[in-house]
Design a protein around this motif. Sequence first.
Motif, short mmCIF file in Angstrom:
data_model
loop_
_atom_site.label_atom_id
_atom_site.label_comp_id
_atom_site.label_asym_id
_atom_site.label_seq_id
_atom_site.Cartn_x
_atom_site.Cartn_y
_atom_site.Cartn_z
N ARG A 92 -6.30 5.51 -4.77
CA ARG A 92 -6.43 4.58 -6.10
C ARG A 92 -7.12 5.34 -7.17
O ARG A 92 -6.83 5.32 -8.40
CB ARG A 92 -6.95 3.20 -5.89
CG ARG A 92 -6.77 2.39 -7.06
CD ARG A 92 -7.06 0.83 -6.91
NE ARG A 92 -8.24 0.41 -6.11
CZ ARG A 92 -8.36 -0.55 -5.51
NH1 ARG A 92 -7.50 -1.63 -5.66
NH2 ARG A 92 -9.74 -0.85 -5.04
N LEU B 117 -8.72 1.25 4.66
CA LEU B 117 -9.33 1.13 3.30
C LEU B 117 -9.90 2.31 2.68
O LEU B 117 -9.73 2.38 1.52
CB LEU B 117 -10.65 0.17 3.76
CG LEU B 117 -10.65 -1.30 3.54
CD1 LEU B 117 -11.96 -1.88 3.91
CD2 LEU B 117 -10.40 -1.73 1.92
N LEU C 51 -6.86 3.54 0.61
CA LEU C 51 -6.45 2.85 -0.21
C LEU C 51 -7.45 3.35 -1.37
O LEU C 51 -7.16 3.36 -2.55
CB LEU C 51 -6.68 1.29 0.01
CG LEU C 51 -6.27 0.36 -1.01
CD1 LEU C 51 -5.62 -1.02 -0.49
CD2 LEU C 51 -7.35 0.05 -2.02
N LEU C 52 -8.84 3.16 -1.07
CA LEU C 52 -9.78 3.52 -2.21
C LEU C 52 -9.49 5.03 -2.61
O LEU C 52 -9.81 5.02 -4.04
CB LEU C 52 -11.36 3.12 -1.63
CG LEU C 52 -11.71 1.72 -1.35
CD1 LEU C 52 -12.79 1.74 -0.63
CD2 LEU C 52 -11.26 0.56 -2.30
N GLU D 35 -4.71 -4.75 -0.83
CA GLU D 35 -5.96 -4.68 -0.68
C GLU D 35 -6.27 -6.20 0.19
O GLU D 35 -7.20 -6.34 0.81
CB GLU D 35 -6.86 -4.67 -1.67
CG GLU D 35 -8.41 -4.53 -1.41
CD GLU D 35 -9.17 -3.87 -2.67
OE1 GLU D 35 -10.50 -3.70 -2.42
OE2 GLU D 35 -8.58 -3.88 -3.67
N LEU E 20 0.87 -1.17 0.02
CA LEU E 20 0.05 0.15 -0.07
C LEU E 20 0.92 1.13 0.10
O LEU E 20 0.43 2.31 -0.53
CB LEU E 20 -0.95 -0.05 1.34
CG LEU E 20 -1.70 1.20 1.26
CD1 LEU E 20 -2.66 1.52 0.03
CD2 LEU E 20 -2.62 1.01 2.43
N ASP F 101 -3.77 -3.64 -5.49
CA ASP F 101 -4.32 -4.94 -5.51
C ASP F 101 -3.68 -6.10 -4.29
O ASP F 101 -4.27 -6.63 -3.66
CB ASP F 101 -4.23 -5.50 -6.97
CG ASP F 101 -5.24 -4.87 -7.87
OD1 ASP F 101 -5.91 -4.07 -7.76
OD2 ASP F 101 -4.99 -5.24 -9.10
#
Length: 438
Positions: A388, A381, A384-385, A366, A299, A363
């Motif tokens: 991205r 999370l 990350l989302l 995650e 990450l 990926d």
Amino acid sequence: MSVALLWVVSPNSEVSNGIGFLDSVREGNRRLESSRFPSRDRNSMWRGRFKKGGRQGWNFGILNADLRYSCLGRSRTENGRCFSVQSSLVASPAGEMAVSSEKKVYEVVLKQAALVKRHLISTEDIEVKPDIVVPGNLGLLGEAYDRCGEVCAEYAKTFYLGTMLMTPDRRRAIWAIYVWCRRTDELVDGPNASHITPQALDRWEARLEDIFNGRPFDMLDAALSDTVSRFPVDIQPFRDMVEGMRMDLWKSRYNNFDELYLYCYYVAGTVGLMSVPIMGIAPESKATTESVYNAALALGIANQLTNILRDVGEDARRGRVYLPQDELAQAGLSDEDIFSGRVTDKWRNFMKKQIQRARKFFDEAEKGVTELSSASRWPVLASLLLYRKILDEIEANDYNNFTRRAYVSKPKKLLTLPIAYARSLVPPKSTSSPLAKT
């Protein structure tokens, strides 16, 4: 160059409620006002409080800047499964075999994972030790943690809210690490960055050693010193972050991805290693400790690569190119093409491959987020989302990262946060996870 703090980076520091250990990523214009943190000597720090505007303030030392951070490829975990790494050995010009950056970093991962395992065996859980009381200063340590929380709340609003889901000990520890990272970043990206020398970084590293040896210089150091005494946090990632600051003083080109990878680890992946022991691994997780650390590093790498791709134009104006030189050459590009800022078909094709690489790291990351303790999943999370999505914005801008800054709009952020929260409620898979022990 600013970087992005691993588990908790804001993908758009222009929006005040961004997620992030480093809420403002790679932006030097958002700083803590030095007047809010009056300078004081070591003894006065421990003697009492300094009143300013009706508030109690502690010296924040060299704290003004924005943090930054990211990391990993494929190595083999203890269960024999492969975790994405480009290569473990590379040939030197003399024909000798040299250890790659991924291999070097993985050795650090193994050390950190072993430290956590020993702690779990000795305590049967990753809970904290009893409070360490500073003689004659009962309450000052609590105030230091509170001040760290205030800084986190001001510069990483959404992530701060996420930390409120954690146990009090865990969230205070995360705040303390956040503040140390901000102060460290300040050395090379703050208003006095032009005066920073390698010797100044040496002194900062010596001060770090004192923190881990229970000899804090000021109250904010004391919060971190208390944290590392309670959780199985090793000093090596902190040392490595300082090393990343050293690289920023002299290195502005990276010959290949292996070199860039190591830099990404230093300035961002380290935060994952610092954070995992605090975030905690879910008791029901079947994943290996090493695989969870690797996911944290992935990450960080993804976030940092995204920073680099987003800020190509900004870095070029500072004479810096954080892109692999050999891959630029293979695409028929050079530094001159970047400095000219022209979006050509060659540039678009080059950027497509760079974005594809960053997404692969996302990926990989995650897969490990669901293995964290339930209270820690949401901020990770969300980071990350949202981060991205910056890659999507670069594509939407037709790969023009020379004059257009890709960022996630506030409406998109607000729509993403509840999605991240809902996904954070999903427990680790009991058997089919690719990270699971066998």
